[in-house]
Design a protein around this motif. Structure first.
Motif, mmCIF file in Angstrom:
data_model
loop_
_atom_site.group_PDB
_atom_site.id
_atom_site.type_symbol
_atom_site.label_atom_id
_atom_site.label_comp_id
_atom_site.label_asym_id
_atom_site.label_seq_id
_atom_site.Cartn_x
_atom_site.Cartn_y
_atom_site.Cartn_z
ATOM 1 N N HIS A 407 5.526 -0.747 9.544
ATOM 2 C CA HIS A 407 7.076 -0.349 8.814
ATOM 3 C C HIS A 407 6.494 -0.265 7.136
ATOM 4 N N TRP A 408 5.763 0.585 6.795
ATOM 5 C CA TRP A 408 5.353 1.121 5.879
ATOM 6 C C TRP A 408 5.869 1.504 4.865
ATOM 7 N N ARG A 411 8.712 4.853 3.937
ATOM 8 C CA ARG A 411 8.136 5.267 4.742
ATOM 9 C C ARG A 411 9.016 6.174 5.149
ATOM 10 N N GLN A 412 9.302 7.306 5.248
ATOM 11 C CA GLN A 412 10.576 8.270 5.591
ATOM 12 C C GLN A 412 10.342 9.153 6.951
ATOM 13 N N TYR A 413 11.844 9.149 7.451
ATOM 14 C CA TYR A 413 12.192 9.285 8.542
ATOM 15 C C TYR A 413 11.580 11.041 8.413
ATOM 16 N N ASP A 414 11.612 10.954 10.318
ATOM 17 C CA ASP A 414 10.044 12.724 10.462
ATOM 18 C C ASP A 414 11.688 13.309 11.014
ATOM 19 N N TYR A 456 2.962 12.759 2.604
ATOM 20 C CA TYR A 456 2.554 10.813 2.563
ATOM 21 C C TYR A 456 1.545 10.260 3.214
ATOM 22 N N TYR A 458 0.677 7.030 3.950
ATOM 23 C CA TYR A 458 0.731 5.664 4.709
ATOM 24 C C TYR A 458 0.148 4.538 4.169
ATOM 25 N N GLN A 463 -1.377 4.090 -1.834
ATOM 26 C CA GLN A 463 -0.903 5.577 -1.196
ATOM 27 C C GLN A 463 -1.720 6.636 -2.684
#
Length: 813
Positions: A407-408, A411-414, A456, A458, A463
């Motif tokens: 749960h970075w 974090r972005q959805y791919d 990103y 992560y 970062q």
């Protein structure tokens, strides 16, 4: 065949554990005129094949409160109803096989401790002592929750139904609901093959069938079924029922004892959506296992327990479960169909959540509004496109595995990306933008310099984008920064009663002259903040409402519902206006070269709006800021958007104008102490607690929702205050949910955090609790403050005022 009543106060559709819990809690609240209808047999959807884990800890404080309540309820349900539940508390161990995972687990352990959940950070050897047969060669550390439990899902459901019936609730199975009765835009009951049943409220707890059912009535429900696997071994000698649940997230697996057998559950990173053309009318569904898919996953899981290679499998099970686009369930009243309440999309935690969900939704129905902050699971957080079949099929591939993923921060959805793009998207991409996604919008979060990838990398530490965002931040503080704010939601409220509607809804005074921009909150009856936005009077009977992208659907329908019979109408004009922020101390000089408008303080003061010419376009300029600097937001009709953008960037040249992303904006707003709805403020936080009393029209003649509650709180004093904290240690990064201490006593959690590049510190906002009426400046200054990060406490400064430009002189310069 059972005889149906022709009316009920509440009808519940669905006889799984969630529907049963809602029925039980309505009965417990004294609402006995409740009818629960199950299309086939109780639990036949997904409840029957659930693993039955009842963990206490979730990602946020309020979701944890729901799950802790479930555990407490299940522990006493058998004694109350006489129905066995299979409840026991063997505890649970979560393993970390990387330093970053261990960092994450220690963060969760600190939150658990704050919430009163017993949690122990373990060495590999200590974890091995609790689970001696596991392989620990790659284990870095672990966290043990000794009170986590498990139940028999079918038995708990039957106990809840039995309890509901004891309260006078009627429950019927083999009684499918065929449709809804809708009258005057509101639910009026349900239809069955035996006739109609009128009802004040209907609860849709139909599991994976809920999406298609709701879609028939224009209610978007974003949930999609996916294959979910587990294996059950033959009995294992020496395996005790006290064996702790074992979670191995880096190997995408968990293990739990089940009648001397071991259940091996899987959460693979690339899942298989199921029934993409619609859920068939089946009961107790089993899906043929795809061995090519599941065999490598089992082999990976067996690395933790190598002895399983010598144990025969009794069953390899694959069944459907429904998942949502953000891995949180869906709860609440449908904004497009009042009277219809939804509880669905439980992402494999339905058993764990059901007790708390039943209580929360029952209270919502009875009280007329949620009794706790449920924004993160509220049905209104989603956009209609989220419920599209193609979007869901693509996103579900990813979301199942994210339950065990890292749960970075940021974090972005791919998957399922590129849904909404501003007119400037391609131009920003050419300049190195790395886009994040919010409510479907692709938004530039930072800009990578030439030669670097816009992506990103992560970490819980600084970062890869940290130095690039620092430059964007400095440009905003010292020069001119350009922000693409097109994603902001924009509504137009018009009509002779528009001011009256806004006066009733807004805490601030809306009786303002044309051109005035008002920052305000919309409150609930308890004084909590339901929305945080600006309202600009652009004509005598026309107001422009601007709010965040993430709350567009929620805020639009909240305002629409408040109109009632008033002579006003509401239009969503988000798509019609692109938005650019030109921010920084050089913004006036810069924009003055592009427009003939007088941008001086005398002609264009702070918190006002005017139409101006820029290039060939007529646009609306609004002198407002979320970064704490002189600046203007430019609202541009989309047909002019690229022309205006090109005019601005030509004038900006190669060096004067810096393209800035939302991470830079977040850093600036944290330094300035600006609040963020959903993190720092929400339905359980009042303007007084949040330090927003200045935005309340205490002297306005009109009454407004929540006025009585906040006036009473103003007299007695708040029991919590939102403070700004700073830690001057370059190794510390703050994000959210870090415990706050005053004089060694834990008094709260941070709500949001980041690095303040101008202040040179980790900066966070967070609530500190204390004696009502005593939380003043002296109390703050007299305390020794610390913030805990992964088990270590760091000295911090605390203040009611912003560390950067506390008098807002720069904003008004």
């Amino acid at each position: 065949m059972a005889e149906l009543p022709d009316q009920a106060q509440v009808v519940i559709i669905g006889g799984g554990i969630v529907g049963a819990s809602i029925a039980y809690h309505l009965g417990k609240l004294g609402v006995s005129d409740v009818l629960l209808l199950e299309r086939d047999r109780y639990t036949c959807g997904t409840t029957w094949h659930a693993a039955g884990l009842v963990g206490q800890l979730r990602a946020t404080e309020n979701l944890t409160r729901l799950c802790r309540y479930s555990l407490e309820l299940y522990s006493m349900l058998e004694a109350e109803t006489g129905q066995a539940t299979g409840f026991r508390q063997p505890g649970a161990i979560s393993l970390a096989t990387t330093a970053e995972r261990f960092h994450e687990l220690r963060r969760t352990a600190a939150v658990a401790d704050h919430l009163g959940i017993e949690a122990e950070v373990l060495t590999p050897a200590e974890a091995h002592g609790l689970w001696p047969r596991m392989e620990i060669g790659d284990v870095v550390g672990a966290v043990h929750l000794p009170k986590d439990g498990m139940v028999s899902p079918v038995d708990v459901t039957m106990a809840l139904l039995a309890g509901a019936r004891q309260f006078g609730v009627t429950t019927l199975q083999r009684m499918p609901v065929e449709g809804l009765l809708v009258e005057g835009g509101r639910v009026a009951g349900v239809t069955t093959h035996q006739g109609n049943i009128r009802a004040e409220s209907v609860v849709l707890a139909g599991g994976m069938w809920s999406r298609d059912f709701a879609a028939r009535y224009g209610v978007p429900l974003p949930l999609h079924a996916a294959e979910h696997y587990y294996a059950i071994t033959q009995p294992i000698e020496g395996l005790s029922e006290d064996t702790p649940i074992l979670r191995d997230p880096n190997h995408c697996a968990y293990f739990k004892e089940d009648a001397r057998r071991l259940l091996v559950g899987l959460f693979e990173p690339v899942a298989r959506p199921w029934a993409m053309d619609g859920i068939p009318d089946v009961s107790f569904a089993e899906i043929p296992a795809n061995l090519d898919h599941v065999t490598p996953l089992l082999e990976q899981a067996y690395r933790r327990l190598p002895f399983l290679h010598d144990v025969e499998l009794r069953q390899l099970f694959c069944g459907p479960e429904s998942f949502t686009p953000d891995d949180n369930f869906i709860l609440g009243e449908a904004p497009t169909l009042p009277g219809l309440f939804v509880a669905a999309g439980f992402n494999s935690i339905g058993i764990q959540a059901a007790g708390g969900v039943g209580k929360a939704l029952a209270e919502w129905i009875v009280e007329g509004e949620a009794t706790m902050d449920l924004a993160e699971v509220d049905i209104r957080r989603f956009e209609p496109f989220h419920a599209g079949r193609r979007f869901l099929a693509h996103r579900t591939v990813e979301t199942l595995g994210l339950l065990y993923g890292m749960h970075w921060p940021f974090r972005q959805y791919d998957t399922a990306r590129g849904v909404k793009q501003s007119p400037f998207h391609a131009r920003l991409a050419d300049r190195g933008a790395c886009f994040g996604e919010t409510a479907g919008w692709e938004r530039p979060n930072f800009y990578a310099p030439e030669g670097e990838k816009a992506e990103y990398r992560y970490s819980y530490a600084r970062q890869n984008f940290f130095p690039w965002t620092a430059e964007e931040h400095r440009a905003t503080r010292e020069g001119v920064g350009l922000y693409d704010q097109t994603s902001y939601a924009k509504f137009l409220l018009q009509g002779r009663d528009a001011e009256t509607v806004l006066q009733r809804l807004s805490a601030a005074d809306m009786a303002t002259p044309v051109g005035k921009v008002v920052y305000t909150q919309w409150l609930n009856a308890s004084g909590g903040i339901e929305a945080d936005l600006t309202v600009t009077r652009i004509e005598e009977e026309s107001f422009l409402v601007v709010t965040t992208a993430a709350t567009r659907f929620r805020d639009f329908h909240y305002l629409k519902a408040s109109i009632g019979d008033a002579r006003a109408f509401l239009t969503d004009i988000t798509s019609g206006l692109a938005t650019l922020g030109i921010m920084g101390p050089g913004s006036r000089d810069f924009l003055s070269r592009l427009t003939s408008a007088d941008l001086s303080n005398e002609s264009f003061p702070f918190a006002t709006s005017q139409e101006i010419e820029l290039g060939y376009g007529i646009i609306r300029a609004m002198r407002i800021t979320y970064v704490g600097e002189l600046g203007w937001e430019l609202y541009i009709p989309t047909e002019f958007a690229l022309h205006v953008f090109d005019e601005i960037t030509r004038e900006g040249g190669a060096h004067e104008l810096r393209f800035c992303g939302f991470h830079a904006m977040a850093s600036c707003r944290l330094e300035k102490g600006y609040r963020h709805w959903g993190h720092d403020i929400g339905p359980e936080d009042s303007p007084i607690e949040a330090g927003l009393g200045f935005a309340v029209g205490w002297d306005k003649d009109a009454d407004f929702v929540g006025r009585e509650a906040i006036e009473a709180q103003r007299k007695r004093g708040p029991a919590k205050r939102l403070l700004q904290f700073q830690i001057h240690d370059p190794e510390v990064m703050l994000y959210h949910d870090e415990p706050i201490y005053r004089d060694g006593e834990r008094v709260g959690l941070t709500t949001s955090g980041g690095w303040g590049h101008t202040l040179g510190a980790a900066v966070a906002l967070g609530y500190a609790r204390g004696e009502p009426g005593c939380l003043d400046g002296d109390w703050i200054r007299s305390g020794e403050w610390e913030i805990e990060v992964t088990g270590k406490r760091y000295p911090a400064s605390a203040s009611l005022r912003a560390g950067y430009d506390p008098r807002s002189q720069r904003v008004r310069s």
